[in-house]
Motif scaffolding. Structure first.
Motif, PDB file in Angstrom:
ATOM      1  N   GLY A  93     -12.985  17.169 -11.633  1.00  0.00           N
ATOM      2  CA  GLY A  93     -13.327  17.567 -10.275  1.00  0.00           C
ATOM      3  C   GLY A  93     -14.026  16.454  -9.525  1.00  0.00           C
ATOM      4  N   TYR A  94     -14.586  16.806  -8.378  1.00  0.00           N
ATOM      5  CA  TYR A  94     -15.238  15.802  -7.537  1.00  0.00           C
ATOM      6  C   TYR A  94     -16.650  16.255  -7.215  1.00  0.00           C
ATOM      7  CZ  TYR A  94     -16.390  12.641  -3.752  1.00  0.00           C
ATOM      8  OH  TYR A  94     -17.025  11.711  -2.976  1.00  0.00           O
ATOM      9  N   VAL A  95     -17.606  15.332  -7.369  1.00  0.00           N
ATOM     10  CA  VAL A  95     -19.016  15.602  -7.087  1.00  0.00           C
ATOM     11  C   VAL A  95     -19.550  14.509  -6.172  1.00  0.00           C
ATOM     12  CG1 VAL A  95     -21.343  15.765  -8.058  1.00  0.00           C
ATOM     13  CG2 VAL A  95     -19.409  16.815  -9.257  1.00  0.00           C
ATOM     14  N   SER A  96     -20.218  14.902  -5.095  1.00  0.00           N
ATOM     15  CA  SER A  96     -20.908  13.932  -4.251  1.00  0.00           C
ATOM     16  C   SER A  96     -22.247  14.507  -3.826  1.00  0.00           C
ATOM     17  CB  SER A  96     -20.077  13.574  -3.014  1.00  0.00           C
ATOM     18  OG  SER A  96     -19.849  14.716  -2.208  1.00  0.00           O
ATOM     19  N   PRO A  97     -23.287  13.685  -3.792  1.00  0.00           N
ATOM     20  CA  PRO A  97     -24.605  14.173  -3.393  1.00  0.00           C
ATOM     21  C   PRO A  97     -24.755  14.241  -1.876  1.00  0.00           C
ATOM     22  CG  PRO A  97     -24.748  11.872  -4.001  1.00  0.00           C
ATOM     23  CD  PRO A  97     -23.331  12.285  -4.264  1.00  0.00           C
ATOM     24  N   MET A  98     -25.763  14.983  -1.459  1.00  0.00           N
ATOM     25  CA  MET A  98     -26.143  15.035  -0.055  1.00  0.00           C
ATOM     26  C   MET A  98     -26.678  13.672   0.364  1.00  0.00           C
ATOM     27  SD  MET A  98     -26.438  17.050   2.600  1.00  0.00           S
ATOM     28  CE  MET A  98     -27.396  17.262   4.105  1.00  0.00           C
ATOM     29  N   ASN A  99     -26.377  13.263   1.576  1.00  0.00           N
ATOM     30  CA  ASN A  99     -26.762  11.949   2.062  1.00  0.00           C
ATOM     31  C   ASN A  99     -28.281  11.771   2.099  1.00  0.00           C
ATOM     32  OD1 ASN A  99     -26.237   9.380   3.016  1.00  0.00           O
ATOM     33  ND2 ASN A  99     -26.196  10.015   5.150  1.00  0.00           N
ATOM     34  N   ASP A 100     -28.709  10.509   2.033  1.00  0.00           N
ATOM     35  CA  ASP A 100     -30.124  10.144   2.075  1.00  0.00           C
ATOM     36  C   ASP A 100     -30.191   8.685   2.488  1.00  0.00           C
ATOM     37  OD1 ASP A 100     -32.892  10.269   1.759  1.00  0.00           O
ATOM     38  OD2 ASP A 100     -32.749  11.331  -0.150  1.00  0.00           O
ATOM     39  N   ASN A 101     -31.408   8.138   2.633  1.00  0.00           N
ATOM     40  CA  ASN A 101     -31.493   6.711   2.942  1.00  0.00           C
ATOM     41  C   ASN A 101     -30.901   5.909   1.796  1.00  0.00           C
ATOM     42  OD1 ASN A 101     -33.652   5.832   1.013  1.00  0.00           O
ATOM     43  ND2 ASN A 101     -34.886   7.265   2.194  1.00  0.00           N
ATOM     44  N   ALA A 102     -30.608   4.643   2.057  1.00  0.00           N
ATOM     45  CA  ALA A 102     -29.796   3.848   1.132  1.00  0.00           C
ATOM     46  C   ALA A 102     -30.361   3.802  -0.285  1.00  0.00           C
ATOM     47  CB  ALA A 102     -29.636   2.431   1.678  1.00  0.00           C
ATOM     48  N   SER A 103     -31.667   3.625  -0.428  1.00  0.00           N
ATOM     49  CA  SER A 103     -32.239   3.504  -1.772  1.00  0.00           C
ATOM     50  C   SER A 103     -32.209   4.833  -2.507  1.00  0.00           C
ATOM     51  CB  SER A 103     -33.667   2.960  -1.692  1.00  0.00           C
ATOM     52  OG  SER A 103     -34.478   3.798  -0.885  1.00  0.00           O
ATOM     53  N   SER A 104     -32.623   5.912  -1.847  1.00  0.00           N
ATOM     54  CA  SER A 104     -32.613   7.224  -2.496  1.00  0.00           C
ATOM     55  C   SER A 104     -31.188   7.677  -2.786  1.00  0.00           C
ATOM     56  CB  SER A 104     -33.319   8.257  -1.618  1.00  0.00           C
ATOM     57  OG  SER A 104     -34.680   7.925  -1.443  1.00  0.00           O
ATOM     58  N   LEU A 105     -30.274   7.429  -1.848  1.00  0.00           N
ATOM     59  CA  LEU A 105     -28.879   7.794  -2.070  1.00  0.00           C
ATOM     60  C   LEU A 105     -28.313   7.024  -3.253  1.00  0.00           C
ATOM     61  CD1 LEU A 105     -26.344   9.316  -1.188  1.00  0.00           C
ATOM     62  CD2 LEU A 105     -25.843   7.418   0.363  1.00  0.00           C
ATOM     63  N   GLY A 106     -28.702   5.763  -3.369  1.00  0.00           N
ATOM     64  CA  GLY A 106     -28.242   4.977  -4.507  1.00  0.00           C
ATOM     65  C   GLY A 106     -28.623   5.607  -5.830  1.00  0.00           C
ATOM     66  N   ASN A 107     -29.820   6.156  -5.909  1.00  0.00           N
ATOM     67  CA  ASN A 107     -30.254   6.824  -7.138  1.00  0.00           C
ATOM     68  C   ASN A 107     -29.440   8.087  -7.400  1.00  0.00           C
ATOM     69  OD1 ASN A 107     -32.269   4.881  -7.517  1.00  0.00           O
ATOM     70  ND2 ASN A 107     -33.793   6.065  -6.395  1.00  0.00           N
ATOM     71  N   LYS A 108     -29.163   8.842  -6.327  1.00  0.00           N
ATOM     72  CA  LYS A 108     -28.380  10.073  -6.479  1.00  0.00           C
ATOM     73  C   LYS A 108     -26.956   9.763  -6.950  1.00  0.00           C
ATOM     74  CE  LYS A 108     -30.697  12.717  -2.767  1.00  0.00           C
ATOM     75  NZ  LYS A 108     -30.470  13.391  -1.463  1.00  0.00           N
ATOM     76  N   GLN A 128     -22.957   0.381   6.117  1.00  0.00           N
ATOM     77  CA  GLN A 128     -23.336  -1.032   6.043  1.00  0.00           C
ATOM     78  C   GLN A 128     -24.699  -1.191   5.389  1.00  0.00           C
ATOM     79  OE1 GLN A 128     -21.483  -3.561   6.602  1.00  0.00           O
ATOM     80  NE2 GLN A 128     -22.952  -5.264   6.553  1.00  0.00           N
ATOM     81  N   ASP A 129     -25.601  -0.260   5.659  1.00  0.00           N
ATOM     82  CA  ASP A 129     -26.919  -0.273   5.027  1.00  0.00           C
ATOM     83  C   ASP A 129     -26.781  -0.150   3.514  1.00  0.00           C
ATOM     84  OD1 ASP A 129     -29.699  -0.380   5.036  1.00  0.00           O
ATOM     85  OD2 ASP A 129     -29.927   1.784   5.274  1.00  0.00           O
ATOM     86  N   ILE A 130     -25.915   0.750   3.063  1.00  0.00           N
ATOM     87  CA  ILE A 130     -25.654   0.903   1.629  1.00  0.00           C
ATOM     88  C   ILE A 130     -25.065  -0.383   1.072  1.00  0.00           C
ATOM     89  CG2 ILE A 130     -24.285   2.163  -0.085  1.00  0.00           C
ATOM     90  CD1 ILE A 130     -24.397   4.571   1.876  1.00  0.00           C
ATOM     91  N   ARG A 131     -24.148  -0.966   1.805  1.00  0.00           N
ATOM     92  CA  ARG A 131     -23.503  -2.207   1.357  1.00  0.00           C
ATOM     93  C   ARG A 131     -24.519  -3.320   1.156  1.00  0.00           C
ATOM     94  NH1 ARG A 131     -19.369  -5.767   5.095  1.00  0.00           N
ATOM     95  NH2 ARG A 131     -18.534  -7.139   3.461  1.00  0.00           N
ATOM     96  N   GLU A 132     -25.502  -3.392   2.065  1.00  0.00           N
ATOM     97  CA  GLU A 132     -26.475  -4.481   2.002  1.00  0.00           C
ATOM     98  C   GLU A 132     -27.623  -4.209   1.038  1.00  0.00           C
ATOM     99  OE1 GLU A 132     -27.911  -5.554   5.864  1.00  0.00           O
ATOM    100  OE2 GLU A 132     -25.912  -5.857   6.705  1.00  0.00           O
ATOM    101  N   GLN A 133     -27.975  -2.923   0.849  1.00  0.00           N
ATOM    102  CA  GLN A 133     -29.224  -2.639   0.146  1.00  0.00           C
ATOM    103  C   GLN A 133     -29.066  -1.911  -1.193  1.00  0.00           C
ATOM    104  OE1 GLN A 133     -32.889  -2.862   2.584  1.00  0.00           O
ATOM    105  NE2 GLN A 133     -32.018  -0.989   3.430  1.00  0.00           N
ATOM    106  N   ALA A 134     -27.995  -1.171  -1.364  1.00  0.00           N
ATOM    107  CA  ALA A 134     -27.806  -0.463  -2.631  1.00  0.00           C
ATOM    108  C   ALA A 134     -27.163  -1.404  -3.654  1.00  0.00           C
ATOM    109  CB  ALA A 134     -26.937   0.768  -2.412  1.00  0.00           C
ATOM    110  N   PRO A 135     -27.266  -1.089  -4.935  1.00  0.00           N
ATOM    111  CA  PRO A 135     -26.584  -1.904  -5.944  1.00  0.00           C
ATOM    112  C   PRO A 135     -25.081  -1.949  -5.687  1.00  0.00           C
ATOM    113  CG  PRO A 135     -28.153  -0.413  -6.978  1.00  0.00           C
ATOM    114  CD  PRO A 135     -28.074  -0.011  -5.536  1.00  0.00           C
ATOM    115  N   THR A 136     -24.456  -3.055  -6.031  1.00  0.00           N
ATOM    116  CA  THR A 136     -23.015  -3.214  -5.831  1.00  0.00           C
ATOM    117  C   THR A 136     -22.243  -2.073  -6.478  1.00  0.00           C
ATOM    118  OG1 THR A 136     -23.235  -5.615  -5.736  1.00  0.00           O
ATOM    119  CG2 THR A 136     -21.048  -4.742  -6.241  1.00  0.00           C
ATOM    120  N   ARG A 137     -22.694  -1.640  -7.628  1.00  0.00           N
ATOM    121  CA  ARG A 137     -22.058  -0.536  -8.357  1.00  0.00           C
ATOM    122  C   ARG A 137     -21.998   0.719  -7.480  1.00  0.00           C
ATOM    123  NH1 ARG A 137     -24.974   3.316 -11.713  1.00  0.00           N
ATOM    124  NH2 ARG A 137     -23.620   4.278 -13.305  1.00  0.00           N
ATOM    125  N   VAL A 138     -23.059   0.968  -6.732  1.00  0.00           N
ATOM    126  CA  VAL A 138     -23.115   2.145  -5.871  1.00  0.00           C
ATOM    127  C   VAL A 138     -22.159   1.998  -4.698  1.00  0.00           C
ATOM    128  CG1 VAL A 138     -24.585   3.408  -4.254  1.00  0.00           C
ATOM    129  CG2 VAL A 138     -25.439   2.825  -6.530  1.00  0.00           C
TER     130      VAL A 138
END
Length: 715
Positions: free
Chosen positions: A579-594, A675-685
């Protein structure tokens, strides 16, 4: 898998040919006038339509007539479609070519049916077209007396229309004044978004949106529209028409956002937007179509939009707010779902009209993964329709609900293009128990009004985190008038809870729920487990696993959490079922953890390592705020997206939006957020986000390929 995709591609090609309107040359010509600049010329004597002063009082005494002038001196009109074949024409002063109830042609000041024209093209015999203008307000054709130059609809002195013509030549011009509109502020060749339908998709899926939320809760709770025939000035007008002066009647929005029924704010909309949209508010729609277009240009390839309704909250809104007393939409959830499905098709046609004809807009409704792949390959946005409601199929507590009524209405939803459904939402229904998470507050009160009882809970099991409920109900203690309107003066608003334990809903999936889930699997529909109680989710997964079915989804972090806050066992079961799972959106760092938490589990499977995020915008949920480290390291504008497009700050009227200050204030800011995620979250995310559309498509393809016909009852 590649063979499967190619087969779907061939089928989708057939759908695209048969499913779209095949316009003829004259229709193509009329549709192609969109967003262009023209003068109107008499084919008999070559005179051009010009504005002049009549000396009268209507519309400041300004009208139009045909005069012997040069092409450079002719009045120029910007062509703004309201729908296929219908246009608003505005001159360089922003005046409308308009009809008037007195049957006069005027230079109108306001938009409406008297400034809308239906255009038809006829062959001019020279390889071109002449155009007739039907005034939609009067249902009369525009005419020209080629002797006097008069432009008119009916002349009592000339009832036979002698020396008259009603078909005109359009002459291409430049330097028109564009019709007011929000721009995407994105530059570059959008063809970079095109691709091959047989190759994996690069980009992200929005798995949980609510474009049509403006029609739910009676149609007055959520202010703003994603489009309007009269344009942005009407679609995003001052919200006092919905929420009263200073937002004083925005009761549900103020409670949800600020926990303050008396909260007020500046309601002005276009062009100033001093308060809304913002990332906190929940009662103003964030999906104006140009904002969605900006997000699509950033790499959003699929958007799942859920038709949403809640009968009880709708009825409360209508009772509480005087702005909802006049002509509210039906609170019946199935009727609301039908209305919202119709609005999506109207929106698709409106966007097509702006782009020049059927199929040319960026926004395409799809009902299969094959169609989605073809649309994406065409460089367009694939839009999937879902349903998120508490009483879908009219199966609320106390309603007449049987397997037969469920089947009839499930078939209806499928034929409307719906492909994913939440069995439960905010409240318990006859399908199953809902997720209880929001404490003893407004939603629990809604449950009481809906079902006749407050949430009935039990101690959570050892693997499930629950909610600690306090007894009593203080929410309306200082608002006796509200309690009176809702009929709660003599109600027992003092539920008792064991405050020493974490509580979960004691209700699970019902026999009717078992029937629904099996029927959805038979129809290859996607089952959304968010908002289902832990016991309901367990039973749904028992059925899905027994039938080897991948079409199960948790789209926005509304399943139970594990005891220590990690992924619940049912969420893990979704992932391992394909199946498919996605978390609720958050700022880039917190979303990266989710995302990382979900991705850790996905990486243990053979499936695509794609995990995106969902906004739930306009679904009574707040959005990511400004960039967390904006003071030290702001997002720099303009920036270049992964696809090579240049994004400047988003400008809506007089308001400039900046992620560093505004966060995800409206849906267009999703682009900046990516773009914020691209610049600030880990590449893996970031890679996971950009693989999420492909992960969603492959999940859907596995669901469609499932051939297991077994009826499973785990109860």
């Amino acid at each position: 898998m590649r063979t499967c995709i190619l087969n779907f591609y061939l089928l989708s090609s057939v759908w695209l040919w048969f499913g779209q309107v095949q316009a003829g040359p004259s229709e193509d010509f009329i549709n192609g006038l969109a967003q262009a600049c023209y003068s109107i010329q008499s084919p008999k004597n070559g005179n051009f339509l010009q504005k002049f002063e009549t000396g009268g009082s209507i519309d400041d005494g300004l009208s139009y007539r045909f005069e012997n002038s040069s092409e450079a001196e002719a009045a120029r009109f910007f062509m703004k479609p309201t729908s296929f074949g219908n246009y608003l024409l505005t001159d360089t002063d922003g005046r409308y070519l308009a009809s008037h109830i007195t049957q006069l042609l005027t230079a109108g000041r306001t938009v409406g049916k008297f400034s809308e024209w239906n255009l038809k093209a006829t062959n001019d015999g020279q390889g071109g077209f002449l155009v007739t203008f039907l005034a939609n307000g009067l249902r009369l054709k525009l005419r020209h007396n080629d002797k006097s130059g008069k432009a008119y609809f009916f002349d009592w002195k000339n009832p036979l229309n002698l020396h008259s013509e009603s078909a005109f030549k359009l002459v291409t011009q430049s330097d028109c004044k564009p019709f007011p509109e929000i721009t995407v502020n994105v530059h570059g060749n959008v063809n970079v978004l095109k691709g091959n339908p047989a190759e994996p998709v690069r980009g992200f899926v929005e798995a949980h949106a609510h474009i049509t939320a403006y029609e739910f809760m009676g149609g007055k709770m959520m202010h703003g529209k994603p489009f309007h025939p009269w344009g942005v000035e009407t679609a995003l007008q001052d919200s006092k028409v919905s929420h009263g002066p200073n937002g004083s009647l925005d009761l549900i929005g103020n409670i949800y956002t600020y926990n303050d029924i008396k909260h007020t704010y500046d309601t002005r909309g276009w062009p100033d937007f001093p308060y809304w949209p913002n990332h906190q508010q929940m009662s103003h729609l964030g999906y104006y179509y140009k904002w969605i277009e900006r997000a699509y240009l950033s790499g959003m390839r699929i958007m799942v939009t859920d038709l949403v309704e809640n009968k009880t909250l709708c009825e409360a809104q209508i009772r509480l707010s005087p702005t909802s007393w006049i002509h509210p939409n039906s609170c019946n959830e199935m009727e609301s779902i039908r209305l919202q499905a119709r609005r999506l098709h109207e929106m698709e046609e409106y966007i097509d009209a702006q782009a020049g004809g059927p199929g040319k807009g960026f926004f395409r409704l799809v009902s299969s993964p094959a169609q989605a792949r073809q649309v994406i390959a065409n460089g367009q946005l694939a839009v999937v329709v879902g349903v998120e409601a508490s009483e879908t199929f009219n199966c609320g507590i106390g309603d007449y609900c049987t397997p037969e009524t469920i089947k009839v209405q499930l078939d209806e939803l499928y034929n409307l293009g719906v492909r994913s459904i939440f069995p439960t939402h905010k409240f318990d229904n006859q399908i199953g128990g809902s997720q209880v998470r929001e404490g003893n507050g407004f939603v629990n009160l809604g449950h009481y009004l809906n079902a006749g009882y407050f949430w009935q809970v039990k101690a959570c099991d050892s693997e499930t985190r629950g909610t600690r409920y306090v007894s009593g109900f203080p929410l309306f203690a200082d608002a006796p008038l509200v309690s009176s309107i809702l009929g709660l003066i003599n109600a027992d608003l003092n539920p008792k809870y064991d405050e020493s334990i974490e509580s979960c809903n004691k209700h699970g999936l019902s026999e009717l729920g078992v029937y629904l889930v099996n029927q959805m699997i038979d129809k290859k529909m996607m089952i959304e487990l968010d908002h289902s109680s832990s016991d309901s989710s367990s039973s749904i997964m028992d059925i899905a696993e027994a039938r080897s079915y991948s079409g199960v989804i948790s789209s926005h972090s509304w399943m139970s959490e594990g005891k220590t806050g990690g992924l619940h066992r049912n969420t893990k079961r979704i992932i391992h079922a394909g199946g498919y799972v996605s978390p609720m959106n958050d700022n880039a760092s917190s979303l990266g953890n989710k995302i990382s938490a979900v991705l850790d589990e996905v990486e243990q499977t053979p499936f695509v390592q794609g995990v995106g995020f969902s906004t739930d915008m306009s679904g009574l949920g707040g959005q990511a705020g400004p960039r967390a480290n904006a003071a030290a390291k702001p997002l720099a504008y303009p920036y270049i997206s992964e696809f090579g497009l240049k994004f400047d700050k988003q400008v809506s009227g007089n308001r400039i939006f900046d992620l560093n200050k505004d966060g995800v204030a409206h849906y267009g800011m999703v682009a900046d957020h990516v773009q914020d995620i691209r610049e600030q979250a880990p590449t893996r995310v970031f890679e996971s986000v950009m693989n999420s559309a492909e992960a969603y498509l492959q999940m859907w393809e596995r669901a469609e390929a499932n051939s297991n016909q077994k009826y499973v009852n785990p109860l």
